[in-house]
Design a protein around this motif. Structure first.
Motif, short mmCIF file in Angstrom:
data_model
loop_
_atom_site.label_atom_id
_atom_site.label_comp_id
_atom_site.label_asym_id
_atom_site.label_seq_id
_atom_site.Cartn_x
_atom_site.Cartn_y
_atom_site.Cartn_z
N PRO A 1 -1.23 -102.29 -1.13
CA PRO A 1 -1.84 -100.99 -1.43
C PRO A 1 -1.81 -100.02 -0.26
O PRO A 1 -1.71 -98.81 -0.45
N ALA A 2 -1.88 -100.53 0.97
CA ALA A 2 -1.87 -99.64 2.14
C ALA A 2 -0.49 -98.99 2.30
O ALA A 2 -0.38 -97.79 2.59
N ILE A 3 0.57 -99.77 2.11
CA ILE A 3 1.92 -99.22 2.22
C ILE A 3 2.15 -98.23 1.08
O ILE A 3 2.75 -97.15 1.28
N ALA A 4 1.66 -98.56 -0.12
CA ALA A 4 1.81 -97.66 -1.26
C ALA A 4 1.08 -96.34 -1.01
O ALA A 4 1.61 -95.26 -1.29
N ALA A 5 -0.12 -96.42 -0.47
CA ALA A 5 -0.93 -95.22 -0.25
C ALA A 5 -0.30 -94.28 0.76
O ALA A 5 -0.51 -93.06 0.71
N ASN A 6 0.51 -94.82 1.68
CA ASN A 6 1.11 -94.02 2.74
C ASN A 6 2.56 -93.63 2.46
O ASN A 6 3.26 -93.15 3.35
N MET A 7 3.02 -93.81 1.23
CA MET A 7 4.44 -93.58 0.95
C MET A 7 4.90 -92.18 1.31
O MET A 7 5.99 -91.99 1.85
N GLN A 8 4.08 -91.17 1.02
CA GLN A 8 4.48 -89.79 1.33
C GLN A 8 4.72 -89.61 2.82
O GLN A 8 5.57 -88.81 3.23
N GLN A 9 4.01 -90.40 3.65
CA GLN A 9 4.15 -90.29 5.10
C GLN A 9 5.38 -91.06 5.61
O GLN A 9 6.19 -90.54 6.36
#
Length: 228
Positions: free
Chosen positions: A203-211
């Motif tokens: 979930p952390a990698i998914a949440a930061n995808m735009q970055q």
């Protein structure tokens, strides 16, 4: 010179060298840092190897490109590096003034993935090896999957064959949606809300995808145009 404009104007003289088919696109790859023949081919996947070799020889004869030690790579000369702002201006103009609908008719999974590998920012990712599987369900089987492998030192590899590592994040999208995100015409959040983009895994990698996705260097100009 065959195809010469026969004009002393510097614009005409430069155009004789730079405006042959594929030349500016090849320069885009060289300016972006690709040096080896195979890497250049991945950046221009629809250009034949024979034509790529021919254009490189022409650029070398024009003093824009030189061969590295051992002749295994190609590097921009001082004259070539001065073309960086010219190539950037081409891209900015195209992003601002060419219809994004027209751009999104020119889909190319290989080129998109190569650009994503080059533009990926490892900073928001955990300080370990991260594996991201990109899936394009709407593409032929041979072009449907690719793995982005980010090493702890920030090195990013693009694999079209399963590298054998556990996957941290599965990214599923049609090719048009992912291209629109990369080009700045769409956001990750909007694509998730419309369910055109699906993320499964850490979930952390998914949440930061735009970055971490990085986006095209011309994406800010697309956002400015859409805002206007």
């Amino acid at each position: 010179m065959q195809g010469s404009y026969k004009q002393f104007c510097p614009v005409a003289m430069a155009a004789e060298i730079l405006c042959t088919r594929w030349t500016v696109v090849l320069l885009r790859e060289l300016v972006a840092g690709s040096t080896r023949f195979n890497d250049l081919r991945r950046g221009v996947p629809r250009m034949s190897p024979a034509l790529l070799s021919q254009r490189l020889k022409e650029l070398e004869c024009a003093g824009i490109v030189e061969r590295g030690e051992g002749g295994s790579d190609y590097r921009l000369t001082e004259a070539g590096r001065e073309l960086g702002p010219v190539v950037e201006a081409f891209g900015i103009w195209g992003q601002r003034w060419v219809s994004h609908e027209l751009s999104l008719e020119q889909l190319d999974a290989q080129l998109l993935l190569w650009d994503m590998r080059r533009g990926l920012d490892p900073t928001p990712l955990p300080p370990r090896r991260c594996v991201i599987l990109i899936r394009f369900p709407d593409q032929p089987e041979a072009k449907r999957r690719a793995w982005l492998v980010v090493d702890p030192d920030g090195q990013v590899d693009l694999c079209t064959i399963d590298p054998g590592f556990d996957v941290d994040l599965y990214v599923s999208s049609d090719l048009r949606t992912m291209t629109a995100i990369w080009m700045g015409y769409e956001t990750v959040r909007a694509a998730l809300d419309s369910e055109a983009l699906l993320l499964t895994g850490d979930p952390a990698i998914a949440a930061n995808m735009q970055q971490w996705l990085g986006l095209s260097p011309f994406a800010p100009h697309a956002r400015q145009r859409l805002a206007a």
